[in-house]
Design a protein around this motif. Structure first.
Motif, PDB file in Angstrom:
ATOM      1  N   THR A 110       0.866  -1.372   0.013  1.00  0.00           N
ATOM      2  CA  THR A 110      -0.093  -0.356  -0.193  1.00  0.00           C
ATOM      3  C   THR A 110       1.064   1.097   0.122  1.00  0.00           C
ATOM      4  OG1 THR A 110      -1.655  -0.718   2.020  1.00  0.00           O
ATOM      5  CG2 THR A 110      -1.766   1.795   1.407  1.00  0.00           C
ATOM      6  N   LEU A 111       1.571   1.501   1.094  1.00  0.00           N
ATOM      7  CA  LEU A 111       2.493   2.296   1.032  1.00  0.00           C
ATOM      8  C   LEU A 111       3.543   2.522  -0.592  1.00  0.00           C
ATOM      9  CD1 LEU A 111       3.548   4.019   3.089  1.00  0.00           C
ATOM     10  CD2 LEU A 111       5.743   2.735   3.704  1.00  0.00           C
ATOM     11  N   SER A 116       2.233   1.843  -2.892  1.00  0.00           N
ATOM     12  CA  SER A 116       1.304   2.629  -4.102  1.00  0.00           C
ATOM     13  C   SER A 116       1.255   3.701  -3.773  1.00  0.00           C
ATOM     14  CB  SER A 116      -0.156   1.103  -3.762  1.00  0.00           C
ATOM     15  OG  SER A 116      -1.049   1.789  -4.600  1.00  0.00           O
ATOM     16  N   ARG A 117       0.928   4.417  -2.921  1.00  0.00           N
ATOM     17  CA  ARG A 117       0.935   5.624  -2.294  1.00  0.00           C
ATOM     18  C   ARG A 117       1.631   6.702  -2.446  1.00  0.00           C
ATOM     19  NH1 ARG A 117      -2.421   5.156   4.010  1.00  0.00           N
ATOM     20  NH2 ARG A 117      -4.101   4.175   2.148  1.00  0.00           N
ATOM     21  N   MET A 118       3.035   5.786  -2.668  1.00  0.00           N
ATOM     22  CA  MET A 118       4.206   7.148  -2.344  1.00  0.00           C
ATOM     23  C   MET A 118       4.335   7.041  -4.513  1.00  0.00           C
ATOM     24  SD  MET A 118       5.536   7.824   0.071  1.00  0.00           S
ATOM     25  CE  MET A 118       7.342   8.128  -0.302  1.00  0.00           C
ATOM     26  N   PHE A 119       4.431   6.157  -4.626  1.00  0.00           N
ATOM     27  CA  PHE A 119       4.673   6.027  -7.267  1.00  0.00           C
ATOM     28  C   PHE A 119       3.705   6.968  -7.175  1.00  0.00           C
ATOM     29  CE2 PHE A 119       4.240   3.975 -10.724  1.00  0.00           C
ATOM     30  CZ  PHE A 119       6.370   4.082 -10.627  1.00  0.00           C
ATOM     31  N   TYR A 120       2.698   6.412  -6.458  1.00  0.00           N
ATOM     32  CA  TYR A 120       1.572   7.576  -7.280  1.00  0.00           C
ATOM     33  C   TYR A 120       0.541   8.428  -7.050  1.00  0.00           C
ATOM     34  CZ  TYR A 120       0.903   3.106 -10.149  1.00  0.00           C
ATOM     35  OH  TYR A 120       1.544   1.634 -11.146  1.00  0.00           O
TER      36      TYR A 120
END
Lengths: 119, 237, 290, 611
Positions: A105-106, A108-112
């Protein structure tokens, strides 16, 4: 009712003999010492893997002492001990998978969602 | 050392004992009082409750991209003009472990049918628990004063406040319930409800027995046990 | 006796229903034929077991129904038979699992040459964003979303400026080119699902999820929402048009980029300012006339 | 001599050779060691209130649970009628708006899974049968047991109250997935969802009190001679399900608490930043998938909480009515325990397309399909019990056969859905709906019905009418099968579930005829249940009294001093158990059954294989 004869008092509680006071005091003292050490982990600001392994070590040591001696699990019969401890594998599985999940999840959040992440 | 026996049943040690206990008739946990077995199973269930809370906390903390507040600063306390990290928490831990020790001794004296000692120790445990709840109330009010709320906090990720209040609150509820029962049982011990075969309860078939002190003790140690985990994961992480 | 006959008719009816059913899969239009094949395999193995078990049961009902003078067999355990059945079942299950895992491995590993598509879902609609010339999508945030920035692109992200915005619930895809669908939602769970493509994944607010497929049949398809998202769930539709490369490029060229949109807005803002000034002037004049 | 015997009798069930070899016809042969615990001291009520309302007798509590659960079940049934009315004949009933439809879906699901099936199997059958079957006077803590029922009763009352609050009950789907559940705009997102969460929490607390009783009664209060491996499979099923419930409900409780906090004080455990109607809400940073994990960590064991008691009960029914011992008893027990244990490691197979870490797919597909093995073994053992039996084709057996057909059907479709990539096209379609209704809706209900016909004479002393029973069975079985078998094909063509109407897609409208047919079948099945109610009323009024032990069964509940059993179950003396409950058609025996209480010395010349 004679065939359901009651057991005499002596045999009634075969495993619940009382323990010497010394053992309780020992464990008590150990718990204070371990708590002090785990507090020291924060005091000296250990970081990274060292911090984590120390935290977990002291945590499990304390938990183990409380369960084994204060909660008498050490003196209980294995039938009870095993019934209590095996379900923890489900929790362990849950912990490991959720650890993998939060990393995902982390990521995904950092990346997008954060500028520069997608690069 | 010869193995103890329950009339007609040999209590073997270790894993062989486990197999023979499990395969026997009547009871699986040999010599374990019904209430004690029930408390153990309840605690197992409660362990799952706290585990789920802590797992949720791990997931929540791990997946937030916002910075998590540093607990050793947030929970620091001024002592003699110097901020000492986690001072209050250390004191709370000290109090709780102390009460756990007195409880363990209370159980011991209960089995020895030492009414006075048992009663005083249960009372001491209750007072320890009350102190802990009081300190927690102080900690909460301090944080709230600093602007930490369940839905926001000035130091970073909003989930910090949410998880902190929820988990310590749930643990505090357990402690409070325990304190109430400790006071009740202290009264019961002093009043002699467990002497001479026990006093029968109202609207039920249960008769008082010192094993109830051990059952209560199990609960109290469990509360302490949970605090060990909360201390590690909340304040030291 | 009649019980056995009716049970037999039920099983027979099930088989006949399967053979003559007019309701079955829509024609597949993507690379996920492996999924269909695994379903077919599972269907035949599972269906076979189902029919076999039921027929055996019916046989028992016929053969061993109650007779006063007969005694049932007394045989608590048959270790050998149980062992054989366990091993056979384990092998069967493993045989079904293996292809499933292989295809899942393909499903989670997106091919390198795939084109990324940002699918944004809300209650109740879809819109799409394609990477521009730099081949990269800009990062986004829900809080950025407004009329001027319908996708919530981070304004300081250099990759976002040339993103192609499709503010329509219909998206065009290039035939035989793998696409990586990046799903996000601004409110609740949704699921971008085209039955003909077989693949699906939830759109979850707060994270970006993905899956991929390669359309391989030119045509128009309907997008359904497959995760309950409120009272409009059943009517939350979108569309996909799979085109050959030429028409796709043509379509792509007609789309607006984010910088186009920003430029247009700037112009609008300027004209608005002018208009505002004019109205102020008018007001002044009006006052003076009074 | 007796020392040596004690050593053996303490550990494991003995084979008959050892017994007959060592004992012959000496009095020692029937030896069972004395009771470890003194007799339970029961609280006997004297007033109407303590005898029938706040009663501490597990049997009365069981019936109370049963009736309350059946009441919620009827509510759930009516809701399903309304849903099918809308799906089969959209627009016919104008009052069913989309909001109402989704409220019906949600309440139907939650009621049927938690308040009907769980409460009925564990609270109803568990309370009634566990003490009787293990030979106890009552549950170990009757007082707590009584509180458990009343807590459940309050939970049901709170749940039902949500129908009458402003905004109505929650309409977020029974899985209550956030953010949907607590967002404005979702039906019942105000009071409705709060009452639902409160009701669930109460249910969990109430159940914990009951569950502790069931577990400790099985573990610590069995009668003399009753080893774990001599318990009827019914008790094994209910016991294992209770263990699962004790460990799974905490996750539900935690998620309910966290969601309540999200709703009431605005924390963001499950709530990310959300844009609603052009405005960004106060939430931020939470993870909806966390809720799904917690929910299914409860939810998957919950499936087995419903299934395992059904497995156990149906084993007993089949064995009794096929007049044959259950085939592979040990395997059956280990399968129940194994399925129960594994059910904690498979939860995320409900979430293959939820957007979780995609690598979980491999783990969960593997664990899920491993469960198929013990489950298949159970099915084999049921049909192998029928094989070479002497099968009474009565109503009870019909329900069992119906269970086998529907359960195998539903189990097989489970292999589709558990196998991760096969699940992708089928998940969230009607295939899933058909699967879980077949496997944990219809199949357990078949068992419940069989159990009602089987144990009705025990509870009331009268036999239910067989002819009505057969009509009831065929209408239910054929109707239910024709609801859910075709429904799989709706899933194959890709119709998503939870659609208020099929709308305008060509492949969905192609199934209009099927939907109408399914709805008609659903009305029929629902109506058929009133045959049972009629049958019960008629039997209570004019039914013929049942003889003692009418089915010639072995287990202890049929061998009480009175039938129906009184408070305290066994009259003056607790029974002493000498064998497993499946000694049917033993060669050499006078009757075709040997009750568990029959001592070996009375059946010396039979070829009993197990004790």
């Amino acid at each position: 009712m004679d065939d359901t004869n009651q057991i005499n008092e002596k045999d009634k509680k075969p495993v619940e003999s009382t323990h010497k006071i010394g053992i309780y005091l020992w464990i008590w003292g150990l718990l204070f010492v371990l708590s002090f050490f785990s507090y020291m982990v924060d005091w000296y600001q250990f970081q990274g893997m060292l911090r984590w392994s120390l935290i977990l070590f002291f945590m499990f040591a304390k938990a183990g002492l409380i369960m084994a001696f204060f909660m008498h699990l050490f003196w209980e019969r294995y039938a009870l001990v095993n019934v209590l401890l095996w379900p923890m594998t489900a929790i362990a599985c849950f912990v490991f998978l959720m650890a993998a999940e939060f990393e995902y999840t982390l990521f995904s959040r950092m990346f997008y969602f954060f500028v520069g992440g997608g690069a | 050392m010869s193995d103890p026996k329950i009339d007609g049943f040999e209590l073997k040690p270790g894993f062989r004992g486990m197999a023979s206990d499990t395969g026997s008739d009547q009871t699986m946990f040999k010599g374990v009082h019904w209430g004690k077995a029930m408390m153990w199973i309840f605690l197992l269930s409660d362990t799952f409750v706290f585990s789920c809370f802590l797992i949720a906390y791990m997931k929540g903390r791990g997946s937030t991209p916002v910075e998590w507040p540093n607990p050793s600063e947030v929970f620091a306390l001024e002592a003699f003009g110097v901020p000492v990290p986690l001072l209050l928490i250390a004191l709370m831990t000290f109090v709780l472990i102390t009460s756990s020790g007195t409880m363990a001794l209370a159980v011991k004296y209960g089995y020895e049918k030492n009414r006075k000692m048992c009663g005083w120790l249960v009372l001491a445990t209750a007072i320890g628990g009350l102190t802990f709840v009081g300190m927690q109330a102080y900690e909460w009010s301090k944080l709230i004063h600093e602007g930490v709320r369940p839905w926001e906090n000035p130091f970073g990720a909003a989930q910090f406040g949410s998880f902190f209040f929820m988990i310590t609150g749930f643990h505090g509820t357990h402690v409070s319930i325990g304190v109430i029962f400790l006071f009740i049982y202290a009264y019961k011990v002093f009043a002699g409800h467990y002497e001479n075969g026990g006093k029968r309860g109202w609207f039920t078939t249960m008769k008082g027995d010192y094993v109830e002190i051990e059952i209560l003790g199990l609960y109290w140690h469990f509360v302490d046990l949970v605090w060990v985990f909360i201390f590690a994961f909340f304040y030291l992480w | 006796m009649h019980a056995g006959i009716i049970f037999f008719l039920v099983i027979l009816g099930s088989i006949l229903f399967h053979i003559f059913t007019p309701w079955y899969w829509t024609d597949i239009a993507s690379n996920w034929k492996g999924m269909d094949d695994t379903i077919t395999l599972t269907f035949w193995v599972g269906g076979g077991v189902f029919v076999a078990v039921c027929l055996f049961m019916i046989y028992c009902v016929f053969k061993y129904s109650y007779k006063e003078d007969r005694k049932a067999e007394y045989k608590p355990e048959d270790k050998k038979l149980e062992k054989i059945l366990t091993v056979a079942t384990t092998l069967g299950v493993a045989a079904l699992l293996a292809p499933g895992l292989i295809i899942w491995n393909q499903y989670v590993n997106v091919p390198k040459n795939s084109i990324e598509i940002d699918v944004m879902a809300w209650q109740w609609g879809w819109q799409y964003r394609l990477p521009g010339n730099d081949g990269k999508l800009g990062t986004t945030k829900v809080v950025n979303i407004n009329d001027d920035n319908p996708f919530g692109i981070n304004l300081d992200d250099p990759y976002g400026r040339d993103d192609i915005m499709v503010q329509s619930d219909i998206i065009n895809l290039e035939n035989n080119r793998p696409v990586k669908i990046l799903l996000r939602s601004v409110d609740v769970l949704h699921n971008w699902y085209v039955p003909q493509f077989r693949a699906k994944m939830d759109a979850v607010p707060g994270v970006v999820t993905y899956y991929w497929f390669e359309p391989n049949k030119v045509g128009e398809y309907e997008v359904l929402c497959a995760e309950y998202c409120g009272v409009g769930h059943y009517a939350m539709r979108g569309g996909v048009e799979v085109q050959d490369p030429n028409s796709y490029q043509e379509w792509l060229g007609e789309q607006e980029t984010f910088s186009d949109l920003l430029a247009k807005q700037n112009k609008e803002i300027e004209t608005k300012k002018v208009a505002k000034n004019n109205s102020n002037i008018e007001k002044v004049i009006y006052k003076e006339e009074k | 001599m007796s020392d040596e015997y004690e050593n053996k009798s303490g550990y494991q069930a003995q084979s008959s050779e050892a017994l007959t070899g060592s004992a012959g016809s000496t009095p020692d042969m029937d030896y069972v060691r004395p009771a470890e615990l003194p007799e339970q001291d029961l609280y006997h009520g004297h007033t109407f209130l303590t005898k029938w309302v706040f009663c501490q007798d597990a049997k009365v509590i069981g019936v109370q649970y049963f009736l309350t659960a059946v009441f919620t079940g009827i509510v759930g049934l009516i809701l399903s009628w309304l849903m099918r009315l809308q799906l089969g004949f959209p627009g016919l009933a104008g009052f069913i708006t989309a909001e109402h439809y989704y409220q019906f879906v949600t309440m139907h699901g939650m009621i049927m899974v938690v308040y009907f099936l769980t409460a009925l199997f564990l609270g109803g059958f568990g309370n009634y049968l566990i003490p009787l079957m293990v030979g106890a006077r009552d549950m170990v803590f009757p007082y707590v047991n009584m509180l458990s029922f009343w807590m459940f009763f309050v939970a049901v009352a709170v749940l039902m109250a949500s129908f009458f609050v402003p905004g109505g009950p929650t309409g977020a789907g029974w899985t209550l997935y956030p953010p949907q559940t607590i967002l404005e705009g979702t039906p019942g997102s105000g009071m409705g969802i709060l009452l639902m969460l409160v009701s669930l929490a109460l249910f969990v607390i109430g159940f914990t009190m009951g569950g502790l009783n069931y577990m400790i009664t099985v573990l610590q209060a069995r009668t003399r001679g009753m080893t774990l491996m001599r318990m009827p499979l019914t008790v094994w099923g209910i016991f294992t399900a209770t263990v699962l419930a004790m460990l799974a409900f905490p996750a539900l409780l935690v998620s309910a608490i966290m969601m309540t906090l999200d709703k009431v004080i605005g924390t963001s455990f499950f709530m990310p930043t959300i844009l609603k109607a052009g405005e960004v809400l106060e939430y931020g940073g939470g993870s909806p998938i966390l809720f799904q994990h917690l929910f299914w960590f409860f939810g998957h064991p919950e499936v087995y909480i419903v299934a395992l008691p059904a497995f156990g009960i149906v084993s007993d029914l089949i064995s009794v009515h096929a007049r044959k011992n259950i085939f592979g008893y040990r395997m059956m027990v280990w399968a129940i325990v194994g399925i129960g244990a594994l059910s904690f490691f498979v939860w995320a197979h409900h979430m293959y397309v939820s957007g979780m870490n995609p690598w979980f797919g491999f783990f969960f597909a593997t664990t899920t399909l491993i469960i198929a093995v013990p489950t298949a073994m159970k099915v084999y053992n049921w049909i192998l019990t029928l094989w070479r039996g002497n099968i009474r084709i009565n109503t009870v057996m019909l329900w069992c056969l119906g269970f086998i057909v529907t359960f195998v059907n539903g189990g097989i479709t489970g292999i589709f859905l558990g196998n991760v990539s096969v699940d992708v096209p089928l998940s969230d379609t009607y295939f899933v709906v058909a699967h879980f209704h077949m496997v944990m809706g219809i199949a357990p209900v078949m068992v419940i019905m069989g159990a009602v016909y089987h144990w009705f004479p025990l509870i009331t002393g009268r036999l239910l009418n067989e002819t009505l029973g057969k009509w009831h069975f065929w209408a239910t079985f054929l109707g239910a099968y024709s609801i859910y078998f075709p429904m799989h094909y709706l899933g194959f063509i890709g119709v998503p579930r939870r659609y208020y109407e099929m709308y305008d897609s060509p492949y969905m409208t192609s199934a209009v005829g099927m939907n109408e047919f399914i709805s008609l079948a659903a009305f029929l099945v629902g109506a058929a249940q009133f045959i049972l109610i009629f049958n019960i009323i008629k039997t209570l009024k004019t039914g013929k009294p049942a003889p003692k032990n009418p089915w010639k069964a072995n287990s202890l509940e049929w061998h009480t001093s009175t039938q129906p059993p009184e408070h305290g179950n066994f009259g003056e003396r607790l029974p002493v158990v000498h064998r497993w409950p499946y000694d049917f058609s033993v060669p050499g025996a006078k009757d075709d059954f040997i009750p568990q209480t029959t001592p070996p010395s009375e059946v010396v010349h039979t070829k009993v294989e197990k004790t």
